[in-house]
Motif scaffolding. Structure first.
Motif, PDB file in Angstrom:
ATOM      1  N   GLY A  26       0.896  -1.112   0.018  1.00 54.57           N
ATOM      2  CA  GLY A  26      -0.098   0.119   0.094  1.00 54.57           C
ATOM      3  C   GLY A  26       0.717   1.226   0.001  1.00 54.57           C
ATOM      4  N   GLY A  27       0.265   2.506   0.235  1.00 50.32           N
ATOM      5  CA  GLY A  27       1.187   3.689   0.231  1.00 50.32           C
ATOM      6  C   GLY A  27       1.070   4.050  -1.302  1.00 50.32           C
ATOM      7  N   GLU A  28       1.982   5.318  -1.353  1.00 53.39           N
ATOM      8  CA  GLU A  28       2.426   6.042  -2.584  1.00 53.39           C
ATOM      9  C   GLU A  28       3.568   6.114  -2.596  1.00 53.39           C
ATOM     10  N   PHE A  29       4.234   6.459  -3.948  1.00 53.26           N
ATOM     11  CA  PHE A  29       5.618   6.649  -4.004  1.00 53.26           C
ATOM     12  C   PHE A  29       6.117   8.109  -3.455  1.00 53.26           C
ATOM     13  N   VAL A  30       6.988   8.379  -2.711  1.00 54.68           N
ATOM     14  CA  VAL A  30       7.342   9.535  -2.203  1.00 54.68           C
ATOM     15  C   VAL A  30       8.467  10.183  -3.239  1.00 54.68           C
ATOM     16  N   PHE A  31       8.899   9.308  -4.146  1.00 52.42           N
ATOM     17  CA  PHE A  31       9.809   9.908  -5.114  1.00 52.42           C
ATOM     18  C   PHE A  31       9.839   9.081  -6.288  1.00 52.42           C
ATOM     19  N   LEU A  32       9.818   9.507  -7.464  1.00 52.19           N
ATOM     20  CA  LEU A  32       9.824   8.691  -8.648  1.00 52.19           C
ATOM     21  C   LEU A  32      10.461   9.610  -9.803  1.00 52.19           C
ATOM     22  N   GLN A  33      11.529   9.212 -10.247  1.00 51.95           N
ATOM     23  CA  GLN A  33      12.240   9.978 -11.171  1.00 51.95           C
ATOM     24  C   GLN A  33      12.854   9.180 -12.138  1.00 51.95           C
ATOM     25  N   ARG A  34      12.608   9.446 -13.589  1.00 50.30           N
ATOM     26  CA  ARG A  34      13.128   8.902 -14.694  1.00 50.30           C
ATOM     27  C   ARG A  34      14.381   9.350 -15.166  1.00 50.30           C
ATOM     28  N   PHE A  35      15.207   8.445 -15.768  1.00 49.91           N
ATOM     29  CA  PHE A  35      16.567   9.053 -16.351  1.00 49.91           C
ATOM     30  C   PHE A  35      16.314  10.338 -17.268  1.00 49.91           C
ATOM     31  N   LYS A  36      15.005  10.350 -17.945  1.00 48.78           N
ATOM     32  CA  LYS A  36      15.087  11.557 -18.994  1.00 48.78           C
ATOM     33  C   LYS A  36      14.829  12.811 -18.083  1.00 48.78           C
ATOM     34  N   ASP A  37      14.751  12.828 -16.722  1.00 47.21           N
ATOM     35  CA  ASP A  37      14.552  14.040 -16.137  1.00 47.21           C
ATOM     36  C   ASP A  37      15.997  14.304 -15.169  1.00 47.21           C
ATOM     37  N   THR A  38      16.805  13.794 -15.760  1.00 47.36           N
ATOM     38  CA  THR A  38      18.148  14.062 -14.998  1.00 47.36           C
ATOM     39  C   THR A  38      19.188  14.855 -15.895  1.00 47.36           C
ATOM     40  N   PRO A  39      20.247  15.395 -15.432  1.00 44.89           N
ATOM     41  CA  PRO A  39      21.049  16.218 -16.349  1.00 44.89           C
ATOM     42  C   PRO A  39      21.603  15.611 -17.603  1.00 44.89           C
ATOM     43  N   HIS A  40      21.734  14.481 -17.663  1.00 46.61           N
ATOM     44  CA  HIS A  40      22.285  13.838 -18.813  1.00 46.61           C
ATOM     45  C   HIS A  40      21.057  12.817 -19.661  1.00 46.61           C
ATOM     46  N   ASP A  42      19.127  13.716 -21.810  1.00 48.94           N
ATOM     47  CA  ASP A  42      18.973  14.001 -23.400  1.00 48.94           C
ATOM     48  C   ASP A  42      20.062  13.232 -24.249  1.00 48.94           C
ATOM     49  N   SER A  43      20.967  12.742 -23.372  1.00 45.70           N
ATOM     50  CA  SER A  43      21.750  11.859 -24.130  1.00 45.70           C
ATOM     51  C   SER A  43      21.702  10.640 -24.439  1.00 45.70           C
ATOM     52  N   MET A  44      20.744  10.189 -23.742  1.00 46.16           N
ATOM     53  CA  MET A  44      20.233   8.706 -23.523  1.00 46.16           C
ATOM     54  C   MET A  44      19.448   8.071 -24.724  1.00 46.16           C
ATOM     55  N   SER A  45      19.487   6.887 -24.832  1.00 43.51           N
ATOM     56  CA  SER A  45      18.484   6.187 -25.900  1.00 43.51           C
ATOM     57  C   SER A  45      16.889   6.443 -25.363  1.00 43.51           C
ATOM     58  N   PRO A  46      16.065   6.462 -26.364  1.00 43.25           N
ATOM     59  CA  PRO A  46      14.805   6.559 -25.911  1.00 43.25           C
ATOM     60  C   PRO A  46      14.324   5.598 -24.858  1.00 43.25           C
ATOM     61  N   GLU A  47      14.973   4.235 -24.917  1.00 42.33           N
ATOM     62  CA  GLU A  47      14.411   3.385 -23.998  1.00 42.33           C
ATOM     63  C   GLU A  47      15.048   3.491 -22.537  1.00 42.33           C
ATOM     64  N   ASP A  48      16.267   4.003 -22.414  1.00 40.68           N
ATOM     65  CA  ASP A  48      16.886   4.505 -21.057  1.00 40.68           C
ATOM     66  C   ASP A  48      16.218   5.496 -20.567  1.00 40.68           C
ATOM     67  N   LYS A  49      15.847   6.529 -21.287  1.00 45.02           N
ATOM     68  CA  LYS A  49      15.342   7.742 -20.926  1.00 45.02           C
ATOM     69  C   LYS A  49      14.066   7.472 -20.140  1.00 45.02           C
ATOM     70  N   GLU A  50      13.053   6.338 -20.371  1.00 48.45           N
ATOM     71  CA  GLU A  50      11.941   5.884 -19.697  1.00 48.45           C
ATOM     72  C   GLU A  50      12.474   5.069 -18.467  1.00 48.45           C
ATOM     73  N   ARG A  51      13.631   4.655 -18.225  1.00 50.43           N
ATOM     74  CA  ARG A  51      13.849   3.740 -17.241  1.00 50.43           C
ATOM     75  C   ARG A  51      13.804   4.758 -15.871  1.00 50.43           C
ATOM     76  N   ILE A  52      13.890   3.945 -14.765  1.00 48.10           N
ATOM     77  CA  ILE A  52      13.669   4.693 -13.493  1.00 48.10           C
ATOM     78  C   ILE A  52      14.949   5.077 -12.847  1.00 48.10           C
ATOM     79  N   LEU A  70      21.688   0.327 -15.957  1.00 44.72           N
ATOM     80  CA  LEU A  70      21.487   0.571 -16.971  1.00 44.72           C
ATOM     81  C   LEU A  70      22.841  -0.317 -18.021  1.00 44.72           C
ATOM     82  N   GLU A  71      22.423  -1.463 -18.590  1.00 43.34           N
ATOM     83  CA  GLU A  71      23.403  -2.196 -19.404  1.00 43.34           C
ATOM     84  C   GLU A  71      24.165  -1.129 -20.318  1.00 43.34           C
ATOM     85  N   SER A  72      23.588  -0.153 -20.987  1.00 36.25           N
ATOM     86  CA  SER A  72      23.918   0.493 -21.871  1.00 36.25           C
ATOM     87  C   SER A  72      25.314   1.397 -21.409  1.00 36.25           C
ATOM     88  N   ALA A  73      25.319   1.662 -19.991  1.00 33.83           N
ATOM     89  CA  ALA A  73      26.116   2.467 -19.223  1.00 33.83           C
ATOM     90  C   ALA A  73      27.164   1.388 -18.690  1.00 33.83           C
TER      91      ALA A  73
END
Length: 141
Positions: A26-40, A42-52, A70-73
């Protein structure tokens, strides 16, 4: 006193795993951020951008946290055999609910039963390969 907040790494299915844990605890997430919302992001693949990048789910006074490796990293995992998450429920009813919920689709290693130290204890591996231990000591209530 320090507290322990387990941090779980997954290979691309963190969101699925944490939605499952949310359905159990139960409960709710207190934090959830995807890689697309990090400083880097923009340089990631579309798939990696959506990962957590980071997720946190409160459980009692603790946080269950996780990320997608990230296996790509070049990140690799020997997943499932290097961490167990220990849970101390507040009641026998909660012990059964959590044990049965986490065991759905997983593998029970030791059924929830009375142990020599006086607590009810069980171990399982959930359907995502995470090892869990449930320990309810009814003599402390």
């Amino acid at each position: 006193m320090a507290k322990i907040d387990p941090y779980l790494n997954f290979l691309g299915n963190t969101e699925e795993a944490f939605n499952f844990y949310k359905s159990v605890f139960g409960g709710e997430f207190v934090f959830l951020q995807r890689f697309k919302d990090t400083p880097h992001g923009d340089s990631m693949s579309p798939e990696d951008k959506e990962r957590i990048m980071h997720v946190a789910l409160p459980i009692g006074g603790n946080l269950l946290m996780g990320t997608d490796a990230l296996e790509s990293a070049g990140q690799k995992l020997n997943f499932g055999d290097n961490i167990s998450v220990a849970i101390t429920p507040d009641s026998m009813e909660e012990a059964h609910k959590l044990f049965n919920g986490l065991g759905e689709g997983g593998n029970v290693q030791m059924p929830l039963e009375k142990m020599f130290w006086g607590a009810w204890f069980g171990m399982l591996v959930d359907k995502f390969g995470v090892q869990w231990m449930v320990n309810y000591d009814d003599s402390q209530k």
